[in-house]
Design an enzyme around this catalytic site. Sequence first.
Site, PDB file in Angstrom:
ATOM      1  N   GLY A  15      87.583  76.991 -90.358  1.00  0.00           N
ATOM      2  CA  GLY A  15      86.674  77.804 -91.161  1.00  0.00           C
ATOM      3  C   GLY A  15      86.510  77.460 -92.563  1.00  0.00           C
ATOM      4  O   GLY A  15      86.663  76.457 -92.932  1.00  0.00           O
ATOM      5  N   HIS A  16      86.067  78.499 -93.376  1.00  0.00           N
ATOM      6  CA  HIS A  16      86.091  78.298 -94.963  1.00  0.00           C
ATOM      7  C   HIS A  16      87.429  78.004 -95.606  1.00  0.00           C
ATOM      8  O   HIS A  16      88.048  78.826 -95.686  1.00  0.00           O
ATOM      9  CB  HIS A  16      85.396  79.491 -95.562  1.00  0.00           C
ATOM     10  CG  HIS A  16      85.095  79.234 -97.019  1.00  0.00           C
ATOM     11  ND1 HIS A  16      85.613  79.957 -97.920  1.00  0.00           N
ATOM     12  CD2 HIS A  16      84.015  78.420 -97.677  1.00  0.00           C
ATOM     13  CE1 HIS A  16      85.201  79.555 -99.126  1.00  0.00           C
ATOM     14  NE2 HIS A  16      84.078  78.615 -98.988  1.00  0.00           N
ATOM     15  N   GLY A  17      87.659  76.585 -96.024  1.00  0.00           N
ATOM     16  CA  GLY A  17      88.630  76.119 -96.557  1.00  0.00           C
ATOM     17  C   GLY A  17      89.277  76.866 -97.695  1.00  0.00           C
ATOM     18  O   GLY A  17      90.798  77.068 -97.790  1.00  0.00           O
TER      19      GLY A  17
ATOM     20  N   ARG B 288      87.354  67.050-103.324  1.00  0.00           N
ATOM     21  CA  ARG B 288      87.820  68.175-102.892  1.00  0.00           C
ATOM     22  C   ARG B 288      88.648  68.221-101.965  1.00  0.00           C
ATOM     23  O   ARG B 288      88.652  67.579-100.682  1.00  0.00           O
ATOM     24  CB  ARG B 288      86.591  69.023-102.580  1.00  0.00           C
ATOM     25  CG  ARG B 288      86.785  70.446-101.956  1.00  0.00           C
ATOM     26  CD  ARG B 288      86.792  70.462-100.473  1.00  0.00           C
ATOM     27  NE  ARG B 288      86.823  71.803-100.092  1.00  0.00           N
ATOM     28  CZ  ARG B 288      86.969  72.274 -98.694  1.00  0.00           C
ATOM     29  NH1 ARG B 288      87.192  71.363 -97.924  1.00  0.00           N
ATOM     30  NH2 ARG B 288      87.063  73.517 -98.102  1.00  0.00           N
ATOM     31  N   ILE B 289      89.795  69.029-101.740  1.00  0.00           N
ATOM     32  CA  ILE B 289      90.845  69.064-100.793  1.00  0.00           C
ATOM     33  C   ILE B 289      90.741  70.581-100.282  1.00  0.00           C
ATOM     34  O   ILE B 289      90.797  71.416-100.965  1.00  0.00           O
ATOM     35  CB  ILE B 289      92.202  68.653-101.263  1.00  0.00           C
ATOM     36  CG1 ILE B 289      92.331  67.193-101.901  1.00  0.00           C
ATOM     37  CG2 ILE B 289      93.265  68.985-100.235  1.00  0.00           C
ATOM     38  CD1 ILE B 289      93.504  66.726-102.620  1.00  0.00           C
ATOM     39  N   GLY B 290      90.815  70.856 -98.905  1.00  0.00           N
ATOM     40  CA  GLY B 290      90.703  72.033 -98.356  1.00  0.00           C
ATOM     41  C   GLY B 290      92.035  72.522 -97.717  1.00  0.00           C
ATOM     42  O   GLY B 290      93.157  72.150 -98.087  1.00  0.00           O
TER      43      GLY B 290
ATOM     44  N   THR C 132      86.363  71.982 -88.231  1.00  0.00           N
ATOM     45  CA  THR C 132      87.461  71.294 -88.137  1.00  0.00           C
ATOM     46  C   THR C 132      88.060  71.671 -86.414  1.00  0.00           C
ATOM     47  O   THR C 132      87.734  72.160 -85.759  1.00  0.00           O
ATOM     48  CB  THR C 132      88.534  72.123 -88.870  1.00  0.00           C
ATOM     49  OG1 THR C 132      87.799  72.173 -90.225  1.00  0.00           O
ATOM     50  CG2 THR C 132      90.022  71.711 -88.912  1.00  0.00           C
TER      51      THR C 132
HETATM   52  N1  GLY Z   1      88.424  74.120 -93.071  1.00  0.00           N
HETATM   53  C1  GLY Z   1      87.825  72.928 -93.120  1.00  0.00           C
HETATM   54  C2  GLY Z   1      87.420  72.934 -94.760  1.00  0.00           C
HETATM   55  O1  GLY Z   1      87.204  73.976 -95.317  1.00  0.00           O
HETATM   56  O2  GLY Z   1      87.874  71.749 -95.278  1.00  0.00           O
END
Ligand code: GLY
Length: 311
Positions: free
Chosen positions: A223-225, A199-201, A171
Amino acid sequence: MDPIVLVHGGAGDIPDSRVAGKLRGSKMAAARAHRLLQAGGSALEAVEAAVVVMEEDESFNAGYGSVLNLRGEVEMEASIMRGSDLAVGAVTLVKDFKHPISIAHRVLTDSPHSLLGAEGAKIFALEKGFKTVPPESLISQNARDALNKFLEHREFGRTEIGAEHEGGVGTVGAVAIDSTGSIAVATSTGGMSGKAVGRIGDTPQIGSGTYADDGVGGVSTTGHGESILKYCLAHSIVKLMEGGLDAGTATKTAVNGMTKRLNNTAGAITLSKSGQVGVHFSSKRMSWAYIRDGKYYYGIEQGEVLSEKFE
Ligand code: GLY
């Protein structure tokens, strides 16, 4: 106070081959937004301008170069926030526009709503005069390679996988303070390689990917959404600053706290209302850059702070 803008180009297990492009693009984005602020532009205009630069650059997972869902399609997300009045705008599941951050900005200024998705975001964007582009024109070879790599292992958020192909995250974001002391934050992403359709992060979710409050500061995360949104990472950092921590300590405390609790990595950039800078990531790498007193400050490795003259 002196205006300032701080940008990031995404946290993750960034391969050596992509380091130079991310550093170059992060510095370009910081320079574009810095010049805009110096010319009297608002923080909101500056963060949008920084993110637009990175959405155009395939070095980043946003706009052109976004990673792909399981069907091999781009589905982009973006959010923007103004700290003076807590105004927000966000979009998700955007497939055929070049600059999701600019549509999010128009949601902030021109919509009674805060977050528009999928067909609704498209209808709104067309009403506001944004032009569609063919969805395939946003797909880079690197994004195709990253999806193929993901299909071999099918595990999200595992930083030990895929070092040759940055496949998970990356991101982009920017935080700025303008000459009036107003703070704004913008964040934009293609999400994660191999994500489910729809999918929505964290990025479009205010408090997770983006937060700004003129009374405290502003934060953009990467990072990990799924972990970032469970931890409300951006808002957590703002709350720690509100409780008295400086920008650097608040950023490090919350990012490491999320990683410890949820066993996935993230990064964040933070400006306090007085212009203190916070940069921290628990992933292997995260590119970041800002300009102060005629010098670039930037880095991508853990503990790295490079500097050079800004002309
Ligand atoms: N931070 C981006 C995502 O995981 O969507």
